[in-house]
Write a protein that holds these residues in place. Structure first.
Motif, PDB file in Angstrom:
ATOM      1  N   PHE A   1      21.347  62.710 -29.934  1.00  0.00           N
ATOM      2  CA  PHE A   1      20.291  61.725 -30.191  1.00  0.00           C
ATOM      3  C   PHE A   1      20.809  60.485 -30.935  1.00  0.00           C
ATOM      4  CE2 PHE A   1      18.053  65.856 -30.034  1.00  0.00           C
ATOM      5  CZ  PHE A   1      17.293  65.608 -28.897  1.00  0.00           C
ATOM      6  N   SER A   2      22.050  60.558 -31.428  1.00  0.00           N
ATOM      7  CA  SER A   2      22.505  59.507 -32.333  1.00  0.00           C
ATOM      8  C   SER A   2      23.451  58.484 -31.729  1.00  0.00           C
ATOM      9  CB  SER A   2      23.206  60.164 -33.522  1.00  0.00           C
ATOM     10  OG  SER A   2      24.124  61.126 -33.055  1.00  0.00           O
ATOM     11  N   GLY A   3      23.966  58.695 -30.529  1.00  0.00           N
ATOM     12  CA  GLY A   3      24.980  57.745 -30.058  1.00  0.00           C
ATOM     13  C   GLY A   3      25.091  57.692 -28.560  1.00  0.00           C
ATOM     14  N   PRO A   4      26.276  57.326 -28.075  1.00  0.00           N
ATOM     15  CA  PRO A   4      26.451  57.095 -26.635  1.00  0.00           C
ATOM     16  C   PRO A   4      26.191  58.336 -25.766  1.00  0.00           C
ATOM     17  CG  PRO A   4      28.538  56.832 -27.826  1.00  0.00           C
ATOM     18  CD  PRO A   4      27.476  56.988 -28.858  1.00  0.00           C
ATOM     19  N   ASN A   5      26.317  59.534 -26.339  1.00  0.00           N
ATOM     20  CA  ASN A   5      26.062  60.745 -25.546  1.00  0.00           C
ATOM     21  C   ASN A   5      24.653  60.777 -24.982  1.00  0.00           C
ATOM     22  OD1 ASN A   5      28.582  61.840 -25.925  1.00  0.00           O
ATOM     23  ND2 ASN A   5      28.002  62.908 -27.816  1.00  0.00           N
ATOM     24  N   TYR A   6      23.756  60.074 -25.633  1.00  0.00           N
ATOM     25  CA  TYR A   6      22.354  60.085 -25.193  1.00  0.00           C
ATOM     26  C   TYR A   6      22.236  59.576 -23.756  1.00  0.00           C
ATOM     27  CZ  TYR A   6      17.276  59.612 -25.516  1.00  0.00           C
ATOM     28  OH  TYR A   6      15.934  59.739 -25.306  1.00  0.00           O
ATOM     29  N   GLN A   7      23.112  58.628 -23.415  1.00  0.00           N
ATOM     30  CA  GLN A   7      23.065  58.046 -22.063  1.00  0.00           C
ATOM     31  C   GLN A   7      23.470  59.080 -21.012  1.00  0.00           C
ATOM     32  OE1 GLN A   7      21.780  55.056 -22.167  1.00  0.00           O
ATOM     33  NE2 GLN A   7      22.002  54.922 -24.399  1.00  0.00           N
ATOM     34  N   ARG A   8      24.114  60.189 -21.434  1.00  0.00           N
ATOM     35  CA  ARG A   8      24.556  61.200 -20.459  1.00  0.00           C
ATOM     36  C   ARG A   8      23.402  62.038 -19.923  1.00  0.00           C
ATOM     37  NH1 ARG A   8      30.409  62.549 -21.450  1.00  0.00           N
ATOM     38  NH2 ARG A   8      31.062  61.209 -23.145  1.00  0.00           N
ATOM     39  N   GLY A   9      22.278  61.977 -20.596  1.00  0.00           N
ATOM     40  CA  GLY A   9      21.081  62.622 -20.055  1.00  0.00           C
ATOM     41  C   GLY A   9      20.877  64.050 -20.513  1.00  0.00           C
ATOM     42  N   ILE A  10      19.721  64.603 -20.123  1.00  0.00           N
ATOM     43  CA  ILE A  10      19.358  65.900 -20.704  1.00  0.00           C
ATOM     44  C   ILE A  10      20.095  67.075 -20.067  1.00  0.00           C
ATOM     45  CG2 ILE A  10      17.131  65.232 -21.661  1.00  0.00           C
ATOM     46  CD1 ILE A  10      15.777  66.516 -19.320  1.00  0.00           C
ATOM     47  N   ASP A  11      20.599  66.930 -18.840  1.00  0.00           N
ATOM     48  CA  ASP A  11      21.396  68.038 -18.282  1.00  0.00           C
ATOM     49  C   ASP A  11      22.654  68.230 -19.125  1.00  0.00           C
ATOM     50  OD1 ASP A  11      19.927  69.003 -16.072  1.00  0.00           O
ATOM     51  OD2 ASP A  11      20.362  67.135 -15.023  1.00  0.00           O
TER      52      ASP A  11
ATOM     53  N   THR B   1      20.424  57.872 -38.487  1.00  0.00           N
ATOM     54  CA  THR B   1      20.532  57.023 -37.290  1.00  0.00           C
ATOM     55  C   THR B   1      19.134  56.554 -36.911  1.00  0.00           C
ATOM     56  OG1 THR B   1      22.450  58.263 -36.520  1.00  0.00           O
ATOM     57  CG2 THR B   1      21.319  56.902 -34.903  1.00  0.00           C
ATOM     58  N   GLU B   2      18.986  55.254 -36.872  1.00  0.00           N
ATOM     59  CA  GLU B   2      17.679  54.627 -36.636  1.00  0.00           C
ATOM     60  C   GLU B   2      16.913  55.238 -35.452  1.00  0.00           C
ATOM     61  OE1 GLU B   2      17.191  51.586 -38.551  1.00  0.00           O
ATOM     62  OE2 GLU B   2      15.143  51.388 -37.796  1.00  0.00           O
TER      63      GLU B   2
ATOM     64  N   GLN C   1      24.561  54.076 -47.459  1.00  0.00           N
ATOM     65  CA  GLN C   1      23.325  54.010 -46.661  1.00  0.00           C
ATOM     66  C   GLN C   1      22.640  55.356 -46.421  1.00  0.00           C
ATOM     67  OE1 GLN C   1      23.683  51.763 -43.018  1.00  0.00           O
ATOM     68  NE2 GLN C   1      23.293  49.853 -44.118  1.00  0.00           N
ATOM     69  N   PRO C   2      23.380  56.401 -46.066  1.00  0.00           N
ATOM     70  CA  PRO C   2      22.684  57.659 -45.810  1.00  0.00           C
ATOM     71  C   PRO C   2      21.916  58.177 -47.034  1.00  0.00           C
ATOM     72  CG  PRO C   2      24.907  57.745 -44.918  1.00  0.00           C
ATOM     73  CD  PRO C   2      24.826  56.511 -45.775  1.00  0.00           C
ATOM     74  N   GLY C   3      22.301  57.716 -48.225  1.00  0.00           N
ATOM     75  CA  GLY C   3      21.664  58.197 -49.452  1.00  0.00           C
ATOM     76  C   GLY C   3      20.288  57.600 -49.727  1.00  0.00           C
ATOM     77  N   ALA C   4      19.850  56.664 -48.896  1.00  0.00           N
ATOM     78  CA  ALA C   4      18.493  56.108 -49.056  1.00  0.00           C
ATOM     79  C   ALA C   4      17.524  57.123 -48.450  1.00  0.00           C
ATOM     80  CB  ALA C   4      18.405  54.753 -48.359  1.00  0.00           C
ATOM     81  N   TYR C   5      17.448  58.282 -49.096  1.00  0.00           N
ATOM     82  CA  TYR C   5      16.782  59.438 -48.489  1.00  0.00           C
ATOM     83  C   TYR C   5      15.338  59.179 -48.071  1.00  0.00           C
ATOM     84  CZ  TYR C   5      20.708  62.314 -50.221  1.00  0.00           C
ATOM     85  OH  TYR C   5      21.939  62.848 -50.476  1.00  0.00           O
ATOM     86  N   SER C   6      14.563  58.539 -48.971  1.00  0.00           N
ATOM     87  CA  SER C   6      13.137  58.461 -48.653  1.00  0.00           C
ATOM     88  C   SER C   6      12.906  57.558 -47.441  1.00  0.00           C
ATOM     89  CB  SER C   6      12.310  58.028 -49.864  1.00  0.00           C
ATOM     90  OG  SER C   6      12.474  56.671 -50.093  1.00  0.00           O
ATOM     91  N   SER C   7      13.693  56.482 -47.310  1.00  0.00           N
ATOM     92  CA  SER C   7      13.527  55.599 -46.141  1.00  0.00           C
ATOM     93  C   SER C   7      13.825  56.353 -44.857  1.00  0.00           C
ATOM     94  CB  SER C   7      14.459  54.399 -46.215  1.00  0.00           C
ATOM     95  OG  SER C   7      14.210  53.686 -47.370  1.00  0.00           O
TER      96      SER C   7
ATOM     97  N   LEU D   1      13.803  59.613 -44.350  1.00  0.00           N
ATOM     98  CA  LEU D   1      12.817  60.691 -44.100  1.00  0.00           C
ATOM     99  C   LEU D   1      11.487  60.126 -43.606  1.00  0.00           C
ATOM    100  CD1 LEU D   1      13.666  63.039 -47.081  1.00  0.00           C
ATOM    101  CD2 LEU D   1      13.921  63.584 -44.654  1.00  0.00           C
ATOM    102  N   GLU D   2      11.114  58.953 -44.132  1.00  0.00           N
ATOM    103  CA  GLU D   2       9.861  58.334 -43.648  1.00  0.00           C
ATOM    104  C   GLU D   2       9.934  58.102 -42.143  1.00  0.00           C
ATOM    105  OE1 GLU D   2       7.058  58.184 -44.862  1.00  0.00           O
ATOM    106  OE2 GLU D   2       7.189  57.951 -47.030  1.00  0.00           O
ATOM    107  N   ARG D   3      11.109  57.711 -41.689  1.00  0.00           N
ATOM    108  CA  ARG D   3      11.263  57.474 -40.251  1.00  0.00           C
ATOM    109  C   ARG D   3      11.066  58.779 -39.460  1.00  0.00           C
ATOM    110  NH1 ARG D   3      15.830  54.708 -40.739  1.00  0.00           N
ATOM    111  NH2 ARG D   3      17.026  56.488 -40.033  1.00  0.00           N
ATOM    112  N   TRP D   4      11.601  59.876 -39.976  1.00  0.00           N
ATOM    113  CA  TRP D   4      11.393  61.177 -39.309  1.00  0.00           C
ATOM    114  C   TRP D   4       9.918  61.553 -39.344  1.00  0.00           C
ATOM    115  CZ3 TRP D   4      14.635  63.894 -36.230  1.00  0.00           C
ATOM    116  CH2 TRP D   4      15.960  63.473 -36.213  1.00  0.00           C
ATOM    117  N   LEU D   5       9.263  61.233 -40.478  1.00  0.00           N
ATOM    118  CA  LEU D   5       7.844  61.599 -40.605  1.00  0.00           C
ATOM    119  C   LEU D   5       6.939  60.723 -39.744  1.00  0.00           C
ATOM    120  CD1 LEU D   5       7.768  62.391 -44.397  1.00  0.00           C
ATOM    121  CD2 LEU D   5       7.253  63.990 -42.538  1.00  0.00           C
ATOM    122  N   HIS D   6       7.479  59.656 -39.264  1.00  0.00           N
ATOM    123  CA  HIS D   6       6.732  58.807 -38.351  1.00  0.00           C
ATOM    124  C   HIS D   6       6.609  59.502 -36.981  1.00  0.00           C
ATOM    125  CE1 HIS D   6       5.175  54.887 -37.501  1.00  0.00           C
ATOM    126  NE2 HIS D   6       5.812  54.881 -36.345  1.00  0.00           N
ATOM    127  N   HIS D   7       7.535  60.388 -36.715  1.00  0.00           N
ATOM    128  CA  HIS D   7       7.577  61.029 -35.393  1.00  0.00           C
ATOM    129  C   HIS D   7       7.281  62.523 -35.429  1.00  0.00           C
ATOM    130  CE1 HIS D   7       9.073  57.451 -33.349  1.00  0.00           C
ATOM    131  NE2 HIS D   7       9.751  57.224 -34.461  1.00  0.00           N
TER     132      HIS D   7
END
Ligand code: A3P
Length: 325
Positions: A89-99, A126-127, A196-202, A204-210
Motif C-alpha cells: 500500500f505504500s509504494g510502487p508495488n501498488y501498481q502491480r495490482g491485487i493478484d 505513508t500518506e 516525520q514518522p514520530g508525528a504520531y497523532s497526525s 493516526l488521524e489519517r488512519w482514523l479517517h478511513h
C-alpha cells in the motif's frame, strides 16, 4: 457510437480522466459487477484480516515474529526484496495490482478462523496507505506500535549508521535533528526520515479517517519489550482469535540478547537477528530535551486522541508529558 482498439482506447480514456491513472484497488467480491467478471479460479480470501502498520523501529519485527507463533495466525510469505514486509500500500508495488498482493498469502484453510496478516512498517506514515488499505481491506483490523518518538528517531539514526549511510556516519544525531532549510539536501532528508514518522497523532488521524476507531489498536512498544506475553494477550483479545495461545509459555527472556525471544527445547532460544536490539550509546540529554520540545504538541494531541478512543495510555507518553509540564 465510435470506439478504438483497446490500447488506444485506454490512452484516450486516461486523457479524459487523468485522475484515474492512479488505481484504487477494491475487493472484487465486494461488488457484484466485479465479482461476475473475476476469474472463477480466484478467491477473495487470500487477503489479510489485519495489518501491522508500524512505524519503523518500534518493535514491529518482534511483534511480527510473536504473532507468527500463534497457530491460527499466518503471516504473508517473505519477499525476496523486502524480507518480511510486502510494502504494497505504500509504494510502487501498488501498481502491480491485487493478484501480485494476494500471491503473498496462502489460501486459508478456513476463512473464518484463519488470520492472515502482514506487517509493513512504513504504512504508518505513508500518506496514501490508509486510503488504499481501506479500499481493499475495509474490514481489516489495524495494529500500530508506539514508543517515544524521540527514541524512535534515535533508533532510526543508529539503523542508518549501521547500514553505513554516509550522512548518518558524518553527522551527530543532534546535527541531524536540528538540521534546517539551509542544511545540505541529504542531511535534510535524513532529518525528515528520523522525525516525520514520530508525528504520531497526525498519522493516526489519517488512519482514523478511513477506519473506525474499533478497528484500530495502538500498543505500547515499551510493554512489547518488557512484558510481551501480557501485550500479546491484549492483541489476541482485540483480534478475537482462537484458540487462546499461551505466550507466557512460548516466550522467554534471553539474558545475553537482553530481549524476549521464542523459547525452544532444551533451554535454547530463537531471538531476532543482530540488527534488532542493537547496542549503542544513550541519546545525549541535549537531544532528548530538544526532541521533547519538538514533539510536545504532537504528544499532547496523541494523549487527547487516545483518551477519546478509550485506548490505554502508553507509560512513555505519560512520563514524557509529565516531565515536560
Ligand atoms: P533497537 O535496535 O534500536 O534497539 P523494528 O523491528 O520495528 O525495526 O524495531 C526494532 C526495535 O525493536 C529494536 O530497536 C528493539 O529495541 C525493539 N524490540 C522490541 N522487542 C524486541 C525483541 N524481542 N527483540 C529484539 N528487538 C526488540
Amino acid at each position: 457510437l465510435q470506439t478504438l482498439p483497446p490500447v488506444r482506447l485506454a490512452h484516450k480514456y486516461f486523457q479524459i480522466f487523468p485522475d484515474e491513472r492512479d488505481p484504487l484497488w477494491q475487493n472484487p467480491c465486494h461488488d457484484k459487477r466485479h465479482k461476475d467478471i473475476w476469474s472463477k479460479e480466484k478467491t477473495c480470501d487470500r487477503l489479510p484480516k489485519f495489518l501491522v502498520i508500524g512505524p519503523q523501529k518500534t518493535g514491529t519485527t518482534a511483534l511480527h515474529s510473536f504473532l507468527a507463533l500463534h497457530p491460527a495466525i499466518t503471516s504473508s510469505f517473505p519477499s525476496p526484496v523486502t524480507f518480511e514486509e510486502v510494502q504494497f500500500f505504500s509504494g510502487p508495488n501498488y501498481q502491480r495490482g491485487i493478484d501480485w498482493y494476494m500471491d503473498f498469502f496462502p489460501v486459508p484453510s478456513n476463512i473464518s478462523t484463519d488470520f492472515l496478516f502482514e506487517k509493513s512498517a512504513n504504512y504508518f506514515d505513508t500518506e496514501v496507505a490508509p486510503k488504499r488499505a481501506a479500499a481493499l481491506l475495509p474490514r481489516a483490523k489495524i495494529i500500530s506500535i508506539l514508543i517515544n518518538p524521540a527514541d524512535r528517531a534515535y533508533s532510526w539514526y543508529q539503523h542508518q549508521r549501521a547500514h553505513q549511510d554516509p550522512v548518518a556516519l558524518n553527522h551527530t544525531f543532534h546535527e541531524v535533528i536540528s538540521a534546517g532549510p539551509s542544511s545540505p539536501a541529504a542531511l535534510q532528508s535524513l532529518h525528515r526520515r528520523c522525525l516525520q514518522p514520530g508525528a504520531y497523532s497526525s498519522h493516526l488521524e489519517r488512519w482514523l479517517h478511513h477506519y473506525q476507531p474499533s478497528q484500530l489498536l495502538i500498543v505500547d512498544g515499551v510493554q512489547l519489550r518488557s512484558s510481551p506475553a501480557q501485550l500479546m494477550d491484549g492483541i489476541q483479545k482485540f483480534l478475537g482469535v482462537t484458540p487462546y495461545y499461551n505466550y507466557t509459555q512460548a516466550l522467554t527472556f534471553d539474558e545475553s540478547k537482553g530481549f524476549w525471544c521464542q523459547k525452544l527445547e532444551a533451554g535454547r532460544t530463537r531471538c531476532l537477528g543482530k540488527s534488532k536490539g542493537r547496542k549503542y550509546p544513550e541519546m545525549s540529554l541535549e537531544s532528548r530535551v530538544f526532541l521533547s520540545e519538538y514533539y510536545r504538541e504532537q504528544n499532547v494531541e496523541l494523549l487527547r486522541m487516545l483518551k477519546r478512543l478509550g485506548q490505554p495510555l502508553p507509560i512513555w507518553l505519560r512520563d514524557e508529558l509529565h516531565n515536560a509540564s
